[in-house]
Design an enzyme around this catalytic site. Structure first.
Site, PDB file in Angstrom:
ATOM      1  N   ARG A 105     -14.163   2.935  -3.341  1.00 29.58           N
ATOM      2  CA  ARG A 105     -12.942   2.159  -3.448  1.00 29.58           C
ATOM      3  C   ARG A 105     -12.373   2.320  -4.864  1.00 29.58           C
ATOM      4  O   ARG A 105     -13.137   2.379  -5.843  1.00 29.58           O
ATOM      5  CB  ARG A 105     -13.294   0.697  -3.202  1.00 29.58           C
ATOM      6  CG  ARG A 105     -12.131  -0.268  -3.201  1.00 29.58           C
ATOM      7  CD  ARG A 105     -11.237  -0.066  -2.046  1.00 29.58           C
ATOM      8  NE  ARG A 105     -10.371  -1.191  -1.799  1.00 29.58           N
ATOM      9  CZ  ARG A 105      -9.287  -1.119  -1.029  1.00 29.58           C
ATOM     10  NH1 ARG A 105      -8.942   0.029  -0.445  1.00 29.58           N
ATOM     11  NH2 ARG A 105      -8.553  -2.179  -0.814  1.00 29.58           N
ATOM     12  N   THR A 378      -3.580   4.439   5.635  1.00 25.98           N
ATOM     13  CA  THR A 378      -4.992   4.712   5.510  1.00 25.98           C
ATOM     14  C   THR A 378      -5.304   5.749   6.583  1.00 25.98           C
ATOM     15  O   THR A 378      -4.485   5.981   7.453  1.00 25.98           O
ATOM     16  CB  THR A 378      -5.727   3.371   5.741  1.00 25.98           C
ATOM     17  OG1 THR A 378      -5.304   2.481   4.712  1.00 25.98           O
ATOM     18  CG2 THR A 378      -7.223   3.492   5.753  1.00 25.98           C
ATOM     19  N   ASN A 398      -3.402   3.371   0.533  1.00 29.64           N
ATOM     20  CA  ASN A 398      -2.839   2.071   0.876  1.00 29.64           C
ATOM     21  C   ASN A 398      -1.551   2.267   1.662  1.00 29.64           C
ATOM     22  O   ASN A 398      -1.590   2.531   2.838  1.00 29.64           O
ATOM     23  CB  ASN A 398      -2.661   1.168  -0.342  1.00 29.64           C
ATOM     24  CG  ASN A 398      -2.505  -0.294   0.108  1.00 29.64           C
ATOM     25  OD1 ASN A 398      -2.889  -0.630   1.224  1.00 29.64           O
ATOM     26  ND2 ASN A 398      -1.957  -1.144  -0.727  1.00 29.64           N
ATOM     27  N   ASP A 420      -3.743  -4.511  -2.847  1.00 27.29           N
ATOM     28  CA  ASP A 420      -4.791  -5.129  -2.021  1.00 27.29           C
ATOM     29  C   ASP A 420      -5.508  -6.256  -2.764  1.00 27.29           C
ATOM     30  O   ASP A 420      -6.291  -6.996  -2.171  1.00 27.29           O
ATOM     31  CB  ASP A 420      -5.817  -4.080  -1.552  1.00 27.29           C
ATOM     32  CG  ASP A 420      -5.412  -3.461  -0.214  1.00 27.29           C
ATOM     33  OD1 ASP A 420      -4.498  -3.990   0.434  1.00 27.29           O
ATOM     34  OD2 ASP A 420      -6.010  -2.446   0.177  1.00 27.29           O
ATOM     35  N   SER A 449     -10.851  -4.789   0.618  1.00 27.92           N
ATOM     36  CA  SER A 449     -10.317  -3.867   1.629  1.00 27.92           C
ATOM     37  C   SER A 449     -10.549  -4.437   3.025  1.00 27.92           C
ATOM     38  O   SER A 449     -11.341  -5.364   3.208  1.00 27.92           O
ATOM     39  CB  SER A 449     -11.031  -2.526   1.493  1.00 27.92           C
ATOM     40  OG  SER A 449     -10.705  -1.676   2.563  1.00 27.92           O
ATOM     41  N   GLY A 470      -4.536   0.998   9.220  1.00 28.23           N
ATOM     42  CA  GLY A 470      -3.726  -0.113   9.754  1.00 28.23           C
ATOM     43  C   GLY A 470      -3.742  -1.367   8.901  1.00 28.23           C
ATOM     44  O   GLY A 470      -3.417  -2.446   9.398  1.00 28.23           O
ATOM     45  N   GLY A 471      -4.127  -1.248   7.610  1.00 26.49           N
ATOM     46  CA  GLY A 471      -4.078  -2.421   6.725  1.00 26.49           C
ATOM     47  C   GLY A 471      -4.867  -3.575   7.328  1.00 26.49           C
ATOM     48  O   GLY A 471      -6.015  -3.411   7.754  1.00 26.49           O
TER      49      GLY A 471
END
Ligand code: GLY
Length: 566
Positions: A105, A378, A398, A420, A449, A470-471
Site C-alpha cells: 500500500r 483499482t 485509486n 483514502d 483500503s 470498485g472503491g
C-alpha cells in the site's frame, strides 16, 4: 526411413508447439470472458495482461510469476488502474500450505500532516486529495513486486519482458480505454507540464496505438537495477523533479525508505470453507469476515439468490461492517485496532441482535458497535497454477488514472491514494466513505483500503480465487460473489456477472446496478429502504475449481476483463 524421420519431425514439431508459450499479438487480441483450463489460468482486466501471465505459466513459472507479469503488463495496457505509481496487496495460498499476504500500500510522504487538506476556514479541500501532485502517496507497487519475487521461479527480466515489449512497440487500445483517455484529456493537460503518451490533439479511437517509450525506459531500469531502478537513480530523480514542478511532497528519502511488508493474512472459516484474505491496512478482510460471520447462521441457500430475505440480511450485515470500518479501522502500524473483538463470533452475534426482517434498519440508530479497548480505479487479477498455488492481487491508483499526473520522462501515472485517508472526520472521500482519527493522515502512515484479494480453500486446497476493483464497493462485491457461488450455487460466470447491490452505512441507501430486477427492490422499498440505481459495481475476476478439477476462469462482463488458460 525417410517416412519415419518425417513422422518423427512432425511429432517433435507438434510437441514443441504444445509447449510453445502463447504469443502476444498486441494488435490482434480478443476478450475471452470464460475459459476452462487444466493446467493454469489467469484472469485480469485486460486480455494482453492475462496473456502475459499465461506465457509465464507456460514457460515453467508458477502462479506468483504469472501474477507479477500480469501486474507489470497491466501497468502498460491498462493505464487507468494498472500501475507502477500506485500500490496494492497480494494474497496467496502456496502449494506448501503457507498463506501469504504482502502489503505494498502507498504511504503518506514524511512531510504529510493531519490537516494538509483543510483550508483556512476549516473546510476539507478534497480536490487536493484527489487530483494533482499533493494527492499522491509514496508508490508501493514496485516494492511489492520485488517482495513477491522470492516466491516466484523466473527472473525479473523474464517477468518484465512482455511489459517492456508492449510499452516500447505499442498496442491497440480498446474502445473503453479510448473513452477513458478522451474523458480525462482536460485534466491531463491541466495537471501536466511535460509531454506524455496520453495527451494528444485528436480524440483517441478504438484500435489506435498507445506507444509508451518513457515507460519502457523505466521498466528497463527496473529490469536492470531491480527495485533501485524505481526507488533510486534516474526514475527517483524524475519523480522528485515532477514533485518539485507540481509542489508535491514525495522526497528521495520517502522513495528510498519505502518498504513492502509481509503481514499475517486474515483467515477464517465460513462453514466448511477456509477463507484467506487481506489484513489491515485493508479493511477488506476484516469487513468480509464480519459480514460472512453475521450471515452464516441464516438459511441463505433456502431463501435463494436475490430473494428479499437474503438481500435484506446481506444489506444489514454490510451496514454494520461499514459502520465499524469508519469508526475503528486504520493502519495497524499507527493505530490500535481491536481486530479480535470486531471479528469475534460473540461480537458479530451482538451486532445482529437488532436486525428486524420486517423493516429497514437505520444508519442513525445503527452506528459502530461498542468495542472495549484492552488496551473507479483499482484492478484485480486472479491466478491458479498446476502446482497448487493460488494468487489474488488487487492493485490501485485509486481514481481512474490516479492523480492524473504523469511523472515527466518516466511515463507512468501517480496515484491519488491520499484521498483514502479520512481528510477530516465525517467528510466523505471520493467513494462517500467517512472515517475518524483511526484513518487520519500522518507522515509515513498507510491509508485505509477496501481492497479484498481473497482465496477460498476447500479441504485446504484452493477452490476460489476472487477480487475486484470498485472503491468502497470492493468488499460487498467480494462478499456477494462468494455467496453467489457457495450459497446460491450460481455458475462461475453468472456469479461474477450477476447484478450487485451495496450498502456502506453512510449514506443510508442501497445502491443497485442498472440491470437489477425490479421485483425484490419493490419489496425492499416497502420495508423502508432507499434504493438508488447506479452504474457498474465492481469488475470481479474469479477462478474456481470445478467438480472435475478443472479451472473455470471468469472475467467480469463489466469491462475488457479477460481470462486465459491452458
Ligand atoms: N483505492 C481504493 C482502495 O484501496 O480501497
Amino acid at each position: 526411413m525417410r517416412t519415419i524421420s518425417v513422422l518423427l519431425a512432425l511429432i517433435l514439431a507438434s510437441t514443441a508447439y504444445a509447449q510453445q508459450p502463447t504469443q502476444i499479438n498486441a494488435y490482434r487480441y480478443q476478450v475471452k470472458k470464460s475459459v476452462t483450463a487444466s493446467h493454469g489460468a489467469v484472469v485480469s482486466a485486460h486480455p494482453l495482461a492475462s496473456q502475459a501471465g499465461l506465457q509465464m505459466l507456460q514457460q515453467g513459472g508458477n502462479a506468483v510469476d504469472a501474477a507479477i507479469a500480469t501486474q507489470l503488463a497491466l501497468a502498460v495496457v491498462y493505464p487507468a488502474a494498472g500501475n507502477l505509481g500506485g500500490g496494492g496487496f497480494l494474497v496467496a495460498h502456496l502449494k506448501n500450505g503457507k498463506d501469504l499476504a504482502i502489503d505494498y500500500r502507498e504511504k503518506a510522504p514524511a512531510a504529510a500532516s493531519r490537516d494538509m487538506y483543510i483550508d483556512a476556514s476549516g473546510n476539507a479541500n478534497t480536490k487536493l486529495s484527489q487530483d494533482g501532485h499533493l494527492a499522491s502517496g509514496v508508490p508501493g507497487t514496485v516494492a511489492g513486486i520485488f517482495a513477491s519475487l522470492p516466491y516466484a521461479k523466473l527472473t525479473i527480466q523474464q517477468l518484465i519482458a512482455p511489459a517492456i515489449m508492449l510499452a516500447e512497440k505499442g498496442f491497440a487500445i480498446t474502445e473503453k480505454e479510448a473513452a477513458g483517455l478522451n474523458a480525462t484529456q482536460e485534466l491531463f493537460s491541466k495537471l501536466n507540464t511535460q509531454p506524455n503518451a496520453f495527451v494528444r490533439k485528436k480524440p483517441w479511437k478504438t484500435g489506435d496505438t498507445l506507444l509508451q517509450k518513457d515507460l519502457a525506459a523505466t521498466l528497463k531500469r527496473i529490469s536492470t537495477n531491480g527495485r533501485a531502478g524505481f526507488y533510486e537513480g534516474e526514475t527517483a530523480a524524475l519523480i522528485i523533479a515532477e514533485m518539485k514542478r507540481g509542489k508535491g511532497l514525495i522526497t528521495a528519502a520517502d522513495l528510498k525508505t519505502y518498504e513492502a511488508k509481509e503481514r499475517p493474512a486474515v483467515s477464517f472459516y465460513y462453514k466448511k470453507y477456509r477463507i484467506v484474505t487481506m489484513p489491515l491496512p485493508s479493511s477488506g478482510g476484516i469487513a468480509l469476515q464480519q459480514m460472512m460471520g453475521m450471515v452464516e447462521k441464516y438459511p441463505l441457500a433456502a431463501w435463494g439468490f436475490h430473494s428479499v430475505n437474503a438481500m435484506q440480511l446481506m444489506i444489514e450485515a454490510e451496514r454494520r461492517a461499514y459502520a465499524d470500518r469508519a469508526q475503528y479501522l486504520g493502519d495497524p502500524d499507527f493505530v490500535k485496532v481491536p481486530v479480535k473483538q470486531l471479528t469475534s463470533p460473540e461480537y458479530l452475534h451482538t451486532r445482529m441482535e437488532d436486525y428486524d426482517p420486517h423493516r429497514a434498519g437505520s444508519s442513525k440508530q445503527t452506528g459502530a458497535g461498542t468495542v472495549y479497548y484492552e488496551s473507479d480505479e483499482t484492478t484485480h487479477l486472479s491466478v491458479m497454477d498446476s502446482e497448487g498455488n493460488a494468487v489474488s492481487v488487487t492493485t490501485t491508483l485509486n481514481g481512474g488514472y490516479g492523480s492524473k499526473v504523469v511523472v515527466g520522462g518516466a511515463g507512468f501515472f501517480l496515484n491519488n491514494e491520499m484521498d483514502d485517508f479520512s481528510v477530516k472526520p465525517g467528510v466523505p472521500n471520493m467513494y462517500g466513505l467517512v472515517g475518524t482519527e483511526a484513518n487520519a493522515v500522518a507522515p509515513g502512515k498507510r491509508m485505509l483500503s477496501s481492497m479484498t484479494p481473497t482465496i477460498v480453500l476447500k479441504k485446504e486446497k484452493p477452490y476460489i480465487v476472487a477480487g475486484t476493483p470498485g472503491g468502497s464497493t470492493i468488499i460487498t462485491s467480494v462478499f456477494q460473489t462468494l455467496l453467489n457461488i457457495i450459497e446460491f450455487n450460481l455458475p462461475t460466470q453468472q456469479a461474477v456477472d450477476a447484478p450487485k447491490f451495496h450498502h456502506q452505512w453512510l449514506p443510508d441507501q442501497v445502491d443497485v446496478e442498472e440491470d437489477f430486477d425490479e421485483m425484490p427492490l419493490q419489496y425492499l422499498k416497502e420495508k423502508g429502504y432507499k434504493i438508488v440505481r447506479r452504474g457498474a459495481i465492481g469488475r470481479t475476476e474469479v477462478i474456481k475449481v470445478n467438480s472435475k478439477g478443472q479451472l473455470e476462469a471468469a472475467g467480469d462482463k463489466r469491462g475488457d476483463d479477460s481470462a486465459a488458460g491452458y
